[in-house]
Scaffold this motif. Structure first.
Motif, PDB file in Angstrom:
ATOM      1  N   LYS A  21     -24.396 -43.787  29.145  1.00  0.00           N
ATOM      2  CA  LYS A  21     -23.278 -43.810  30.080  1.00  0.00           C
ATOM      3  C   LYS A  21     -23.788 -43.456  31.476  1.00  0.00           C
ATOM      4  O   LYS A  21     -24.428 -42.422  31.663  1.00  0.00           O
ATOM      5  CB  LYS A  21     -22.217 -42.792  29.626  1.00  0.00           C
ATOM      6  N   ASP A  32     -27.114 -39.960  35.554  1.00  0.00           N
ATOM      7  CA  ASP A  32     -26.411 -39.639  36.793  1.00  0.00           C
ATOM      8  C   ASP A  32     -26.953 -40.524  37.916  1.00  0.00           C
ATOM      9  O   ASP A  32     -28.117 -40.411  38.300  1.00  0.00           O
ATOM     10  CB  ASP A  32     -26.615 -38.165  37.138  1.00  0.00           C
ATOM     11  N   ILE A  70     -26.510 -39.330  29.176  1.00  0.00           N
ATOM     12  CA  ILE A  70     -25.831 -39.502  30.458  1.00  0.00           C
ATOM     13  C   ILE A  70     -26.878 -39.788  31.536  1.00  0.00           C
ATOM     14  O   ILE A  70     -27.889 -39.079  31.629  1.00  0.00           O
ATOM     15  CB  ILE A  70     -25.031 -38.249  30.848  1.00  0.00           C
ATOM     16  N   TYR A  79     -17.369 -45.934  34.912  1.00  0.00           N
ATOM     17  CA  TYR A  79     -18.672 -45.757  34.276  1.00  0.00           C
ATOM     18  C   TYR A  79     -19.243 -47.107  33.842  1.00  0.00           C
ATOM     19  O   TYR A  79     -18.525 -48.091  33.682  1.00  0.00           O
ATOM     20  CB  TYR A  79     -18.549 -44.849  33.047  1.00  0.00           C
TER      21      TYR A  79
END
Length: 412
Positions: free
Chosen positions: A8, A52, A50, A25
């Motif tokens: 994600k 970023d 995840i 996202y």
């Protein structure tokens, strides 16, 4: 990338539905973008990892549909073994990843863009060697026997449904070419008009017969004239028939003949280095047909090389000031621009939006090739190829099928 793991991307400005979307996202798994609703809500599955983006723009990987070579390798004038070809393709492909380009991601090639031999003698291109031109006069031919001439020229690979030959650049005024365009399209080949001395009527006939692309607009075609604008005049056409394959034509814009229908005008490639095409000319093309623009490098073997002198293609070349020149002269020997620089140049030359600049190197070429379901967008099911960019459209990170590329070229 871990097989089966769900990723994600957060904290990003995402290029989606012709806009930069925040507070959303990007999800991907097994090298493909996936639908968040399916994974999160139906499967009740959280992301395993995840990523970023730290406020970066996240866009699809760039597609360059016209590359003659890079990093000292020239595919336009190539006489090596199959094994050497594979090695050189791999070298160029990995180098192009440093510019965010996915057309040749590692071993993947979307197909060959073949220019000639069904082109104009007058617009075959400038000579690169004393013994041979960019397009050798001795092999330029017509298609009076129809598709038989094409199969004879290219061999069985032409029947391989876009797996070998992806784009054919043809001159519509050459005998027999117009009638072959629909048959070539049936084989999955994108037909592009170029290297042509066609007047506007012949160019319009080529589009009416199914050509949905023009090769390096302004270059290797008749110059614009007020009484007969030649191929450039296609930008102003208002009475072309409805396209045969509307999903492979540009979306409508404020200059389209029909404001709510696919534009019957073709896409056009444009070399946005500020050398091959003047910035004012780029601007004219953009304002005439904004949704039709496809940024291309038309890069030659000197692309990707640092400033200096080289012997490439039998010539002594000097790479300087953003171009490749014959040593001791100001004669341009080819393009050295990269696709990410084309995107930045296009925005600067035209003052277009960030979205328009990005789509000219992502969505537009994917639509022209009929591969928008797997390239050129972040839609579920497409390959997880993406670039992270700062607000000035400089590359920060590159992912190919979900795997991050080490950007050695961009390290500080």
């Amino acid at each position: 990338m871990v097989d089966g793991a769900l990723y994600k991307v957060i904290n990003a400005k995402i290029l989606r539905d012709h806009a930069l979307v925040e507070n959303d996202y990007v999800w991907f798994q097994n090298g493909k973008f996936v639908d968040a609703q399916t994974n999160f809500f139906k499967q009740r599955k959280e992301a395993d990892h995840i990523i970023d983006a730290e406020g970066a723009i996240v866009a699809p990987g760039y597609l360059d549909i016209q590359i003659n070579g890079s990093y000292g390798i020239d595919f336009a004038d190539y006489e090596e073994s199959v094994e050497k070809i594979k090695q050189d393709i791999d070298k160029v492909a990995k180098g192009l990843l440093q510019d965010g380009c996915k057309a040749n991601a590692y071993s993947e090639i979307l197909g060959a863009h073949v220019e000639g031999p069904f082109i104009s003698h007058e617009k075959k291109g400038k000579p690169k060697k004393k013994k041979a031109g960019a397009h050798d006069d001795n092999v330029i031919r017509d298609a009076r026997r129809g598709l038989v001439d094409f199969d004879e020229a290219y061999g069985p690979e032409l029947k391989n449904q876009q797996k070998a030959v992806c784009i054919l650049t043809l001159a519509p005024e050459i005998d027999g070419v117009l009638d072959c365009i629909p048959q070539l399209q049936q084989r999955g080949i994108t037909v592009s008009l170029g290297h042509s001395a066609a007047h506007v009527k012949a160019a319009e006939a080529g589009v009416a017969n199914g050509a949905n692309l023009m090769t390096h607009l302004f270059n290797a075609m008749l110059p614009f004239h007020q009484r007969d604008p030649g191929m450039v005049g296609i930008l102003g056409a208002t009475d072309l028939p409805a396209p045969r394959h509307p999903n492979r034509h540009p979306s409508p814009s404020f200059t389209s003949p029909g404001r709510h229908l696919p534009d019957p005008r073709p896409f056009y490639g444009i070399i946005c280095d500020g050398i091959h095409v003047h910035p004012n000319s780029v601007r004219i093309a953009y304002y005439s047909h904004p949704k039709g623009c496809i940024l291309v490098t038309d890069a030659l073997s000197a692309s990707g090389l640092p400033p200096g002198r080289y012997q490439l293609g039998g010539q002594d070349i000097e790479v300087r000031h953003g171009g490749a020149y014959l040593v001791g002269t100001d004669t341009l020997a080819g393009s050295t621009v990269t696709i990410d620089q084309c995107v930045r140049n296009f925005r600067r030359f035209t003052r277009c939006s960030v979205v328009e600049a990005l789509e000219a190197a992502t969505l537009h070429p994917a639509l022209a090739l009929g591969i928008a379901d797997r390239k050129g967008s972040l839609v579920p099911g497409a390959d997880a190829d993406m670039v992270f960019l700062d607000n000035d459209l400089n590359l920060k990170r590159v992912f190919v099928r979900g795997e991050e590329v080490d950007l050695v070229k961009h390290r500080k």
